[in-house]
Design a protein around this motif. Structure first.
Motif, PDB file in Angstrom:
ATOM      1  N   HIS A 219       0.798  -1.223   0.000  1.00  0.00           N
ATOM      2  CA  HIS A 219       0.000   0.000   0.000  1.00  0.00           C
ATOM      3  C   HIS A 219       0.834   1.278   0.000  1.00  0.00           C
ATOM      4  O   HIS A 219       0.270   2.368   0.089  1.00  0.00           O
ATOM      5  CB  HIS A 219      -0.966   0.010   1.198  1.00  0.00           C
ATOM      6  CG  HIS A 219      -0.302   0.036   2.539  1.00  0.00           C
ATOM      7  ND1 HIS A 219       0.548  -0.948   2.974  1.00  0.00           N
ATOM      8  CD2 HIS A 219      -0.372   0.945   3.566  1.00  0.00           C
ATOM      9  CE1 HIS A 219       0.967  -0.669   4.201  1.00  0.00           C
ATOM     10  NE2 HIS A 219       0.426   0.475   4.571  1.00  0.00           N
ATOM     11  N   THR A 220       2.147   1.135  -0.123  1.00  0.00           N
ATOM     12  CA  THR A 220       2.983   2.344  -0.124  1.00  0.00           C
ATOM     13  C   THR A 220       3.883   2.457  -1.354  1.00  0.00           C
ATOM     14  O   THR A 220       4.110   3.562  -1.849  1.00  0.00           O
ATOM     15  CB  THR A 220       3.877   2.401   1.128  1.00  0.00           C
ATOM     16  OG1 THR A 220       4.759   1.278   1.134  1.00  0.00           O
ATOM     17  CG2 THR A 220       3.037   2.418   2.397  1.00  0.00           C
ATOM     18  N   ALA A 221       4.408   1.363  -1.854  1.00  0.00           N
ATOM     19  CA  ALA A 221       5.410   1.411  -2.924  1.00  0.00           C
ATOM     20  C   ALA A 221       4.781   1.725  -4.275  1.00  0.00           C
ATOM     21  O   ALA A 221       3.741   1.181  -4.636  1.00  0.00           O
ATOM     22  CB  ALA A 221       6.162   0.086  -3.000  1.00  0.00           C
ATOM     23  N   ALA A 222       5.435   2.583  -5.035  1.00  0.00           N
ATOM     24  CA  ALA A 222       4.942   2.925  -6.369  1.00  0.00           C
ATOM     25  C   ALA A 222       4.892   1.697  -7.263  1.00  0.00           C
ATOM     26  O   ALA A 222       3.946   1.513  -8.040  1.00  0.00           O
ATOM     27  CB  ALA A 222       5.835   4.000  -6.986  1.00  0.00           C
TER      28      ALA A 222
ATOM     29  N   PRO B 252      10.307   8.364   5.492  1.00  0.00           N
ATOM     30  CA  PRO B 252      10.403   9.817   5.362  1.00  0.00           C
ATOM     31  C   PRO B 252      11.516  10.184   4.377  1.00  0.00           C
ATOM     32  O   PRO B 252      12.546   9.505   4.300  1.00  0.00           O
ATOM     33  CB  PRO B 252      10.758  10.269   6.787  1.00  0.00           C
ATOM     34  CG  PRO B 252      10.285   9.163   7.663  1.00  0.00           C
ATOM     35  CD  PRO B 252      10.484   7.899   6.879  1.00  0.00           C
ATOM     36  N   LEU B 253      11.274  11.197   3.589  1.00  0.00           N
ATOM     37  CA  LEU B 253      12.233  11.737   2.614  1.00  0.00           C
ATOM     38  C   LEU B 253      12.345  10.906   1.331  1.00  0.00           C
ATOM     39  O   LEU B 253      12.953  11.352   0.367  1.00  0.00           O
ATOM     40  CB  LEU B 253      13.642  11.895   3.207  1.00  0.00           C
ATOM     41  CG  LEU B 253      13.774  12.566   4.577  1.00  0.00           C
ATOM     42  CD1 LEU B 253      15.251  12.693   4.955  1.00  0.00           C
ATOM     43  CD2 LEU B 253      13.101  13.918   4.574  1.00  0.00           C
ATOM     44  N   VAL B 254      11.788   9.697   1.326  1.00  0.00           N
ATOM     45  CA  VAL B 254      11.925   8.816   0.159  1.00  0.00           C
ATOM     46  C   VAL B 254      10.687   8.940  -0.731  1.00  0.00           C
ATOM     47  O   VAL B 254       9.572   8.671  -0.292  1.00  0.00           O
ATOM     48  CB  VAL B 254      12.127   7.350   0.582  1.00  0.00           C
ATOM     49  CG1 VAL B 254      12.159   6.427  -0.640  1.00  0.00           C
ATOM     50  CG2 VAL B 254      13.413   7.211   1.386  1.00  0.00           C
ATOM     51  N   HIS B 255      10.918   9.333  -1.985  1.00  0.00           N
ATOM     52  CA  HIS B 255       9.840   9.529  -2.948  1.00  0.00           C
ATOM     53  C   HIS B 255      10.127   8.696  -4.192  1.00  0.00           C
ATOM     54  O   HIS B 255      11.266   8.660  -4.675  1.00  0.00           O
ATOM     55  CB  HIS B 255       9.722  11.009  -3.318  1.00  0.00           C
ATOM     56  CG  HIS B 255       9.654  11.912  -2.125  1.00  0.00           C
ATOM     57  ND1 HIS B 255       8.492  12.116  -1.424  1.00  0.00           N
ATOM     58  CD2 HIS B 255      10.615  12.637  -1.506  1.00  0.00           C
ATOM     59  CE1 HIS B 255       8.737  12.933  -0.417  1.00  0.00           C
ATOM     60  NE2 HIS B 255      10.022  13.266  -0.439  1.00  0.00           N
ATOM     61  N   CYS B 256       9.098   8.030  -4.704  1.00  0.00           N
ATOM     62  CA  CYS B 256       9.286   7.127  -5.856  1.00  0.00           C
ATOM     63  C   CYS B 256       8.221   7.362  -6.913  1.00  0.00           C
ATOM     64  O   CYS B 256       7.124   7.829  -6.605  1.00  0.00           O
ATOM     65  CB  CYS B 256       9.216   5.659  -5.419  1.00  0.00           C
ATOM     66  SG  CYS B 256      10.317   5.215  -4.070  1.00  0.00           S
ATOM     67  N   ILE B 257       8.554   6.993  -8.137  1.00  0.00           N
ATOM     68  CA  ILE B 257       7.591   6.982  -9.223  1.00  0.00           C
ATOM     69  C   ILE B 257       7.752   5.669  -9.968  1.00  0.00           C
ATOM     70  O   ILE B 257       8.878   5.233 -10.220  1.00  0.00           O
ATOM     71  CB  ILE B 257       7.759   8.212 -10.144  1.00  0.00           C
ATOM     72  CG1 ILE B 257       6.573   8.326 -11.101  1.00  0.00           C
ATOM     73  CG2 ILE B 257       9.084   8.205 -10.874  1.00  0.00           C
ATOM     74  CD1 ILE B 257       6.428   9.709 -11.703  1.00  0.00           C
ATOM     75  N   GLY B 258       6.640   4.984 -10.257  1.00  0.00           N
ATOM     76  CA  GLY B 258       6.707   3.651 -10.850  1.00  0.00           C
ATOM     77  C   GLY B 258       5.823   3.503 -12.070  1.00  0.00           C
ATOM     78  O   GLY B 258       4.751   4.117 -12.167  1.00  0.00           O
ATOM     79  N   VAL B 259       6.281   2.652 -13.012  1.00  0.00           N
ATOM     80  CA  VAL B 259       5.549   2.375 -14.250  1.00  0.00           C
ATOM     81  C   VAL B 259       5.537   0.869 -14.471  1.00  0.00           C
ATOM     82  O   VAL B 259       6.546   0.191 -14.233  1.00  0.00           O
ATOM     83  CB  VAL B 259       6.211   3.084 -15.451  1.00  0.00           C
ATOM     84  CG1 VAL B 259       5.520   2.704 -16.765  1.00  0.00           C
ATOM     85  CG2 VAL B 259       6.185   4.599 -15.267  1.00  0.00           C
TER      86      VAL B 259
ATOM     87  N   TYR C  53       0.623   5.412 -14.060  1.00  0.00           N
ATOM     88  CA  TYR C  53       1.830   5.396 -13.233  1.00  0.00           C
ATOM     89  C   TYR C  53       1.421   5.622 -11.783  1.00  0.00           C
ATOM     90  O   TYR C  53       0.277   5.995 -11.492  1.00  0.00           O
ATOM     91  CB  TYR C  53       2.838   6.460 -13.676  1.00  0.00           C
ATOM     92  CG  TYR C  53       2.410   7.891 -13.399  1.00  0.00           C
ATOM     93  CD1 TYR C  53       2.771   8.535 -12.217  1.00  0.00           C
ATOM     94  CD2 TYR C  53       1.644   8.597 -14.328  1.00  0.00           C
ATOM     95  CE1 TYR C  53       2.381   9.836 -11.958  1.00  0.00           C
ATOM     96  CE2 TYR C  53       1.246   9.901 -14.073  1.00  0.00           C
ATOM     97  CZ  TYR C  53       1.615  10.521 -12.894  1.00  0.00           C
ATOM     98  OH  TYR C  53       1.212  11.804 -12.633  1.00  0.00           O
ATOM     99  N   ALA C  54       2.371   5.368 -10.867  1.00  0.00           N
ATOM    100  CA  ALA C  54       2.081   5.548  -9.441  1.00  0.00           C
ATOM    101  C   ALA C  54       3.234   6.294  -8.772  1.00  0.00           C
ATOM    102  O   ALA C  54       4.362   6.293  -9.266  1.00  0.00           O
ATOM    103  CB  ALA C  54       1.872   4.194  -8.763  1.00  0.00           C
ATOM    104  N   THR C  55       2.929   6.899  -7.639  1.00  0.00           N
ATOM    105  CA  THR C  55       3.963   7.565  -6.848  1.00  0.00           C
ATOM    106  C   THR C  55       3.917   7.062  -5.406  1.00  0.00           C
ATOM    107  O   THR C  55       2.896   6.566  -4.940  1.00  0.00           O
ATOM    108  CB  THR C  55       3.775   9.099  -6.847  1.00  0.00           C
ATOM    109  OG1 THR C  55       2.499   9.410  -6.272  1.00  0.00           O
ATOM    110  CG2 THR C  55       3.877   9.667  -8.251  1.00  0.00           C
TER     111      THR C  55
ATOM    112  N   LEU D 293       9.107  15.164  -9.193  1.00  0.00           N
ATOM    113  CA  LEU D 293       9.105  13.705  -9.340  1.00  0.00           C
ATOM    114  C   LEU D 293       8.547  13.321 -10.713  1.00  0.00           C
ATOM    115  O   LEU D 293       9.100  12.459 -11.405  1.00  0.00           O
ATOM    116  CB  LEU D 293       8.254  13.089  -8.229  1.00  0.00           C
ATOM    117  CG  LEU D 293       8.334  11.574  -8.046  1.00  0.00           C
ATOM    118  CD1 LEU D 293       9.744  11.133  -7.697  1.00  0.00           C
ATOM    119  CD2 LEU D 293       7.365  11.128  -6.955  1.00  0.00           C
ATOM    120  N   GLU D 294       7.471  13.966 -11.120  1.00  0.00           N
ATOM    121  CA  GLU D 294       6.850  13.650 -12.404  1.00  0.00           C
ATOM    122  C   GLU D 294       7.721  14.058 -13.587  1.00  0.00           C
ATOM    123  O   GLU D 294       7.538  13.554 -14.698  1.00  0.00           O
ATOM    124  CB  GLU D 294       5.476  14.304 -12.492  1.00  0.00           C
ATOM    125  CG  GLU D 294       4.448  13.670 -11.546  1.00  0.00           C
ATOM    126  CD  GLU D 294       3.097  14.343 -11.592  1.00  0.00           C
ATOM    127  OE1 GLU D 294       3.065  15.556 -11.888  1.00  0.00           O
ATOM    128  OE2 GLU D 294       2.081  13.671 -11.328  1.00  0.00           O
TER     129      GLU D 294
END
Length: 248
Positions: free
Chosen positions: A130-133, A191-198, A182-184, A225-226
């Protein structure tokens, strides 16, 4: 390639377009019908072609079996790795490859970027659904029944103030992920970690893998991020092409 093998390939390609009679195949191959019949016999004996009740030859089920075997033996990690490395080098960010394996979404590869700090993720470790892109794009593309099975057994643990802990809210979020393609992950697990996934479709169009890019910074700057989305999409498309997925 020998002439015999070349003609056998020609037969298979011709029958892939449409079933044909022996006379039609003979004309296609430029040979007499008796010669064409001799050429077809080994293919028929091997199950690669079959003669239907209407007398027409068509592709055989043995080809389906062989094709499925190729797909099953395709090593996603080996195919994807050079593309993951290229993305990590270009962005100086950590790149992950995630895959749905035996009812779990797991990290199957990770390339640390030059500008990254150490993160929680490890190869072989299950992805927080429920958290990872990466997990979000895979879940969003799954058939409803399979997605429900995964989510019904999942604990929506809160990791940060940004974590989505309500299942209904998360399902709405997945619908938006499906719409966007896509997802983020905006500091939802660390904290501080931001991801974008396809997502990465395989040769059949099924999506059971994803590539994600991780950046580490104090603010959840979604536009920034985008900005990286195009590079992540290009990487996913390159991996899909290497897996045999035709460009659409």
């Amino acid at each position: 390639m020998s002439k015999t093998v070349a003609k056998a390939v020609h037969v298979l390609e011709t029958l892939a377009a449409a079933p044909k009679t022996i006379a039609e195949l003979a004309r296609e191959l430029g040979v007499h019908s008796s010669t064409a019949l001799r050429m077809l016999q080994p293919l028929a004996d091997g199950g690669l072609i079959a003669r239907g009740p209407d007398g027409r030859y068509r592709l055989g089920f043995r080809l389906v079996e062989l094709g499925q075997q190729v797909l099953e033996e395709m090593d996603l990690r080996a195919v994807a790795r050079p593309h993951l490395i290229a993305l990590a080098d270009a962005t100086r960010s950590t790149v992950h490859l995630a895959q749905l394996v035996d009812g779990q979404i797991v990290y199957v590869d990770k390339i640390d970027g030059a500008a990254s700090i150490r993160t929680w993720s490890r190869i072989g470790r299950a992805v927080p659904l429920h958290t990872a892109a990466a997990s979000k794009v895979i879940l969003a593309a799954l058939p409803a029944e399979r997605r429900d099975r995964l989510l019904s057994a999942h604990a929506f643990t809160r990791y940060t103030e940004r974590t989505i802990t309500d299942e209904t809210e998360f399902r709405d979020h997945l619908a938006e992920v499906e719409r966007l393609g896509y997802a983020t992950d905006q500091a939802e697990f660390e904290p501080l970690v931001h991801c974008i996934g396809v997502g990465i479709p395989d040769a059949t169009g099924q999506l059971a893998a994803a590539v994600s890019l991780t950046t580490v910074r104090a603010d959840a700057d979604l536009p920034e991020l985008e900005r990286l989305l195009g590079q992540v999409r290009d990487t996913a498309s390159a991996i899909a092409a290497a897996l045999g997925r035709s460009a659409s």
